[in-house]
Design a protein around this motif. Structure first.
Motif, PDB file in Angstrom:
ATOM      1  N   ARG A  19     -13.913  23.391  18.576  1.00  0.00           N
ATOM      2  CA  ARG A  19     -14.878  23.837  17.843  1.00  0.00           C
ATOM      3  C   ARG A  19     -14.545  24.777  16.699  1.00  0.00           C
ATOM      4  NH1 ARG A  19     -18.115  26.585  22.324  1.00  0.00           N
ATOM      5  NH2 ARG A  19     -19.055  27.184  20.513  1.00  0.00           N
ATOM      6  N   ILE A  20     -13.546  25.668  16.797  1.00  0.00           N
ATOM      7  CA  ILE A  20     -12.957  26.534  15.849  1.00  0.00           C
ATOM      8  C   ILE A  20     -12.633  25.832  14.768  1.00  0.00           C
ATOM      9  CG2 ILE A  20     -11.232  28.306  15.224  1.00  0.00           C
ATOM     10  CD1 ILE A  20     -11.784  29.478  18.033  1.00  0.00           C
ATOM     11  N   ALA A  21     -11.682  24.709  14.885  1.00  0.00           N
ATOM     12  CA  ALA A  21     -11.105  23.790  13.930  1.00  0.00           C
ATOM     13  C   ALA A  21     -12.297  22.936  13.255  1.00  0.00           C
ATOM     14  CB  ALA A  21     -10.144  22.747  14.732  1.00  0.00           C
ATOM     15  N   VAL A  22     -13.243  22.604  13.541  1.00  0.00           N
ATOM     16  CA  VAL A  22     -14.335  22.159  13.022  1.00  0.00           C
ATOM     17  C   VAL A  22     -15.000  23.132  12.028  1.00  0.00           C
ATOM     18  CG1 VAL A  22     -16.679  21.111  13.194  1.00  0.00           C
ATOM     19  CG2 VAL A  22     -14.805  20.329  14.692  1.00  0.00           C
ATOM     20  N   LEU A  23     -15.466  24.388  12.749  1.00  0.00           N
ATOM     21  CA  LEU A  23     -15.983  25.302  11.775  1.00  0.00           C
ATOM     22  C   LEU A  23     -14.938  25.650  10.832  1.00  0.00           C
ATOM     23  CD1 LEU A  23     -17.652  27.517  14.699  1.00  0.00           C
ATOM     24  CD2 LEU A  23     -18.742  26.125  13.107  1.00  0.00           C
ATOM     25  N   SER A  24     -13.761  25.707  11.028  1.00  0.00           N
ATOM     26  CA  SER A  24     -12.769  26.316   9.611  1.00  0.00           C
ATOM     27  C   SER A  24     -12.826  25.247   8.819  1.00  0.00           C
ATOM     28  CB  SER A  24     -11.246  26.397  10.501  1.00  0.00           C
ATOM     29  OG  SER A  24     -11.454  27.399  11.141  1.00  0.00           O
ATOM     30  N   ASP A  25     -13.019  24.053   9.296  1.00  0.00           N
ATOM     31  CA  ASP A  25     -13.092  22.951   7.942  1.00  0.00           C
ATOM     32  C   ASP A  25     -14.305  23.012   7.453  1.00  0.00           C
ATOM     33  OD1 ASP A  25     -10.522  21.881   8.984  1.00  0.00           O
ATOM     34  OD2 ASP A  25     -11.440  20.116  10.330  1.00  0.00           O
TER      35      ASP A  25
ATOM     36  N   GLN B 146     -15.875  25.749   6.800  1.00  0.00           N
ATOM     37  CA  GLN B 146     -15.822  26.772   5.872  1.00  0.00           C
ATOM     38  C   GLN B 146     -14.982  26.658   4.930  1.00  0.00           C
ATOM     39  OE1 GLN B 146     -13.856  30.452   7.625  1.00  0.00           O
ATOM     40  NE2 GLN B 146     -14.724  31.677   6.354  1.00  0.00           N
ATOM     41  N   ALA B 147     -14.043  26.009   4.946  1.00  0.00           N
ATOM     42  CA  ALA B 147     -13.147  25.399   3.815  1.00  0.00           C
ATOM     43  C   ALA B 147     -13.707  24.679   2.819  1.00  0.00           C
ATOM     44  CB  ALA B 147     -11.962  24.852   4.271  1.00  0.00           C
ATOM     45  N   ALA B 148     -14.713  23.691   3.371  1.00  0.00           N
ATOM     46  CA  ALA B 148     -15.492  23.025   2.455  1.00  0.00           C
ATOM     47  C   ALA B 148     -16.389  23.668   1.773  1.00  0.00           C
ATOM     48  CB  ALA B 148     -16.009  21.927   3.328  1.00  0.00           C
ATOM     49  N   LEU B 149     -17.252  24.730   2.405  1.00  0.00           N
ATOM     50  CA  LEU B 149     -18.138  25.548   1.603  1.00  0.00           C
ATOM     51  C   LEU B 149     -17.307  26.234   0.613  1.00  0.00           C
ATOM     52  CD1 LEU B 149     -20.385  26.760   4.673  1.00  0.00           C
ATOM     53  CD2 LEU B 149     -20.972  25.028   2.571  1.00  0.00           C
ATOM     54  N   ASP B 150     -16.177  26.698   1.137  1.00  0.00           N
ATOM     55  CA  ASP B 150     -15.391  27.642  -0.087  1.00  0.00           C
ATOM     56  C   ASP B 150     -15.085  26.887  -1.368  1.00  0.00           C
ATOM     57  OD1 ASP B 150     -15.565  29.853   1.621  1.00  0.00           O
ATOM     58  OD2 ASP B 150     -13.626  29.584   2.363  1.00  0.00           O
TER      59      ASP B 150
ATOM     60  N   TYR C 257     -16.748  24.178  -2.351  1.00  0.00           N
ATOM     61  CA  TYR C 257     -18.131  24.050  -3.103  1.00  0.00           C
ATOM     62  C   TYR C 257     -18.484  25.266  -3.875  1.00  0.00           C
ATOM     63  CZ  TYR C 257     -23.051  23.608  -3.960  1.00  0.00           C
ATOM     64  OH  TYR C 257     -24.330  23.629  -4.445  1.00  0.00           O
ATOM     65  N   LEU C 258     -18.324  26.457  -3.356  1.00  0.00           N
ATOM     66  CA  LEU C 258     -18.725  27.687  -4.139  1.00  0.00           C
ATOM     67  C   LEU C 258     -17.524  27.902  -5.325  1.00  0.00           C
ATOM     68  CD1 LEU C 258     -19.553  30.140  -0.845  1.00  0.00           C
ATOM     69  CD2 LEU C 258     -21.197  29.042  -2.771  1.00  0.00           C
ATOM     70  N   ARG C 259     -16.421  27.648  -4.781  1.00  0.00           N
ATOM     71  CA  ARG C 259     -15.482  28.017  -6.167  1.00  0.00           C
ATOM     72  C   ARG C 259     -15.859  27.003  -7.358  1.00  0.00           C
ATOM     73  NH1 ARG C 259     -11.872  28.294  -1.940  1.00  0.00           N
ATOM     74  NH2 ARG C 259     -11.069  25.951  -2.249  1.00  0.00           N
ATOM     75  N   GLU C 260     -16.323  25.610  -7.100  1.00  0.00           N
ATOM     76  CA  GLU C 260     -16.557  24.663  -7.918  1.00  0.00           C
ATOM     77  C   GLU C 260     -17.926  25.216  -8.603  1.00  0.00           C
ATOM     78  OE1 GLU C 260     -16.145  21.584 -10.646  1.00  0.00           O
ATOM     79  OE2 GLU C 260     -14.663  22.131  -9.066  1.00  0.00           O
ATOM     80  N   ALA C 261     -18.819  25.665  -8.006  1.00  0.00           N
ATOM     81  CA  ALA C 261     -20.103  25.945  -8.434  1.00  0.00           C
ATOM     82  C   ALA C 261     -19.912  27.209  -9.497  1.00  0.00           C
ATOM     83  CB  ALA C 261     -21.251  26.452  -7.236  1.00  0.00           C
ATOM     84  N   HIS C 262     -18.962  28.136  -9.173  1.00  0.00           N
ATOM     85  CA  HIS C 262     -18.783  29.339  -9.916  1.00  0.00           C
ATOM     86  C   HIS C 262     -17.966  28.800 -11.127  1.00  0.00           C
ATOM     87  CE1 HIS C 262     -20.533  32.571  -7.416  1.00  0.00           C
ATOM     88  NE2 HIS C 262     -19.616  31.884  -6.399  1.00  0.00           N
TER      89      HIS C 262
END
Length: 121
Positions: A98-104, A106-110, A112-117
């Motif tokens: 579950r932690i691995a899925v959540l980390s993935d 989180q990385a995808a959201l990070d 996305y946010l970098r690209e959005a900025h």
């Protein structure tokens, strides 16, 4: 001791103490007026339960192993411990997945946010 004192001494809410009783994890005595009576051994058991719950173990697993952890006898401890450890390992492995899925995620959201900025500049 009454439930309010047991709650204070153990650091566990009165509601949690009632829940542990409902789940069959503890069996407090009763005063003649029907109020719960918690002895020191029950408080000690509550502290073990609390520690196991804080570790993320499910009540089902705690209920199975608790007698061998608190009865003071060594009869059958090796078998119970081996089975318990196997269950704990399985629980830990599921948690790691579950932690691995959540980390993935989180990385995808990070990303996305970098690209959005970048596009905002």
């Amino acid at each position: 001791m009454k439930i309010s004192e047991a709650s204070r001494v153990s650091g566990v809410s009165a509601r949690s103490l009632r829940h542990y009783e409902d789940e069959g994890l503890i069996v407090p005595g009763r005063f003649s007026n029907g109020f719960r009576d918690y002895c020191q051994s029950t408080i000690d058991r509550v502290l073990i339960i609390r520690s196991l719950l804080e570790s993320g173990l499910p009540v089902r697993l705690i209920r199975e192993v608790l007698p061998s952890l608190t009865d003071g006898s060594d009869a059958g401890t090796g078998m119970v411990c081996a089975e318990f450890l196997h269950e704990v390992q399985g629980h830990r492995d599921r948690l790691a997945a579950r932690i691995a899925v959540l980390s993935d995620q989180q990385a995808a959201l990070d990303a996305y946010l970098r690209e959005a900025h970048r596009t905002d500049l």
